[in-house]
Design a protein around this motif. Structure first.
Motif, mmCIF file in Angstrom:
data_model
loop_
_atom_site.group_PDB
_atom_site.id
_atom_site.type_symbol
_atom_site.label_atom_id
_atom_site.label_comp_id
_atom_site.label_asym_id
_atom_site.label_seq_id
_atom_site.Cartn_x
_atom_site.Cartn_y
_atom_site.Cartn_z
ATOM 1 N N PHE A 1 0.819 -1.203 0.000
ATOM 2 C CA PHE A 1 0.000 0.000 0.000
ATOM 3 C C PHE A 1 0.858 1.261 0.000
ATOM 4 C CE2 PHE A 1 -2.456 -3.285 2.102
ATOM 5 C CZ PHE A 1 -3.748 -3.115 1.641
ATOM 6 N N VAL A 2 0.411 2.258 -0.771
ATOM 7 C CA VAL A 2 0.912 3.627 -0.647
ATOM 8 C C VAL A 2 -0.297 4.466 -0.262
ATOM 9 C CG1 VAL A 2 1.951 5.601 -1.809
ATOM 10 C CG2 VAL A 2 2.747 3.289 -2.338
ATOM 11 N N LEU A 3 -0.212 5.132 0.884
ATOM 12 C CA LEU A 3 -1.313 5.932 1.408
ATOM 13 C C LEU A 3 -0.938 7.400 1.359
ATOM 14 C CD1 LEU A 3 -1.851 3.858 4.705
ATOM 15 C CD2 LEU A 3 -2.848 3.400 2.443
ATOM 16 N N ILE A 4 -1.838 8.251 0.882
ATOM 17 C CA ILE A 4 -1.559 9.684 0.910
ATOM 18 C C ILE A 4 -2.798 10.450 1.352
ATOM 19 C CG2 ILE A 4 -2.015 9.920 -1.584
ATOM 20 C CD1 ILE A 4 0.078 12.289 -1.469
ATOM 21 N N ASP A 5 -2.593 11.320 2.342
ATOM 22 C CA ASP A 5 -3.653 12.185 2.846
ATOM 23 C C ASP A 5 -2.992 13.223 3.754
ATOM 24 O OD1 ASP A 5 -5.953 13.273 4.366
ATOM 25 O OD2 ASP A 5 -7.049 11.641 3.399
ATOM 26 N N GLY A 6 -3.372 14.465 3.597
ATOM 27 C CA GLY A 6 -2.792 15.520 4.414
ATOM 28 C C GLY A 6 -3.615 15.880 5.625
ATOM 29 N N ASP A 7 -4.739 15.190 5.826
ATOM 30 C CA ASP A 7 -5.668 15.531 6.905
ATOM 31 C C ASP A 7 -5.384 14.694 8.152
ATOM 32 O OD1 ASP A 7 -7.746 16.814 8.141
ATOM 33 O OD2 ASP A 7 -9.331 15.769 7.052
ATOM 34 N N THR A 8 -5.960 15.111 9.275
ATOM 35 C CA THR A 8 -5.871 14.354 10.520
ATOM 36 C C THR A 8 -7.256 13.827 10.900
ATOM 37 O OG1 THR A 8 -6.182 16.361 11.844
ATOM 38 C CG2 THR A 8 -3.915 15.698 11.373
ATOM 39 N N VAL A 9 -7.258 12.788 11.708
ATOM 40 C CA VAL A 9 -8.515 12.191 12.153
ATOM 41 C C VAL A 9 -9.211 13.135 13.134
ATOM 42 C CG1 VAL A 9 -9.588 10.225 13.305
ATOM 43 C CG2 VAL A 9 -7.545 9.875 11.880
#
Length: 269
Positions: free
Chosen positions: A43-51
């Protein structure tokens, strides 16, 4: 593993060796977890947000993840399922500067950035077409979901499908996400549950004032995205036919109906 009988050993091996880019780890979290349980290991995961606490009604995080970058939290949950998984977590927003590099790292792209950043999503789809990578785009649609599949050798792309919408919005002096997406939803709204159409209309009206997207989403929608997307990916790797663009596969648990909707036309099915 317990997939035997439904998934052949050859397909299971392809699943194991296939790398996935999960672009958007909010709605994408459900598909990543389902894929990990199906046997995907890269997997490559990308997201700039926080939970955030409001994510917990539908995204595959828990209370202890609040305040943690979504990419890092999702990596943790994948590794809890399979400690041998190879997971790269990138805490950043996908954009036109990094799209091609990310696409080049993987075999299949799963996109859940939901048109919120129109430039980013079009850059991702352009890179996928240029590098000949299959890409799945998903939407949570009330008590259901839709998944759109573009093969590696697709003759058209999302960019081409919505080019008329973007051009018309630009002519109107408003090429914003809300205006472009509103045109797309107006075109396919006749196929969707009235409740979904009303909620999208409400959200787009609020976004016209420049406020963040307030669209309501349900856990059922996230689970449906995962079920549809991972099933379609598995069929792809098994060499089975998969409905492809411009048709989007839409399932509604409001009325228990699955439809193929041509997003390039407003003609009712």
């Amino acid at each position: 593993m317990r997939n035997e009988g439904y998934i052949s050993p050859a397909t299971q091996a392809r699943i194991r060796d296939t790398s996935l880019l999960i672009a958007g780890n909010g709605l994408g979290s459900s598909t990543a977890i389902c894929a990990a349980r199906m046997g995907f290991r890269k997997f490559v995961l990308i997201d700039g947000d926080t939970v955030d606490a409001h994510n917990l009604n539908r995204q595959f995080f828990d209370f202890d993840d609040i305040g943690t970058p979504k990419a890092e939290a999702l990596k943790k949950h994948i590794l809890r399922i399979n400690p041998e998984a190879q997971v790269e977590a990138i805490v950043a927003n996908l954009d036109k500067a990094n799209a091609a590099e990310l696409v080049g790292k993987v075999d299949i792209i799963f996109d859940t950035i939901d048109f919120l950043d129109l430039e980013a999503i079009l850059s991702l789809h352009t890179a996928a077409k240029g590098l000949q990578r299959p890409i799945f785009t998903a939407l949570s649609i009330g008590q259901g979901a839709g998944v759109l599949y573009f093969p590696a050798d697709a003759s058209g792309s999302l960019t081409e499908i919505i080019a008329h919408d973007v051009a018309q919005a630009s002519t109107e002096g408003d090429a914003s996400y809300s205006n472009v997406f509103g045109k797309i939803m107006a075109r396919i709204g006749a196929h969707l549950d009235p409740q979904v159409v009303e909620q999208v209309r409400r959200a787009l009206t609020i976004m016209e004032d420049g406020r963040p997207c307030p669209a309501s989403q349900l856990a059922v929608g996230s689970f449906t995205v995962a079920a549809l997307a991972v099933s379609m990916m598995t069929d792809l790797l098994a060499g089975l036919p998969v409905p492809q663009s411009p048709n989007i596969v839409v399932h509604s648990f409001r009325n228990h109906v699955t439809k193929l909707i041509d997003i390039s036309t407003d003609a009712p099915a």
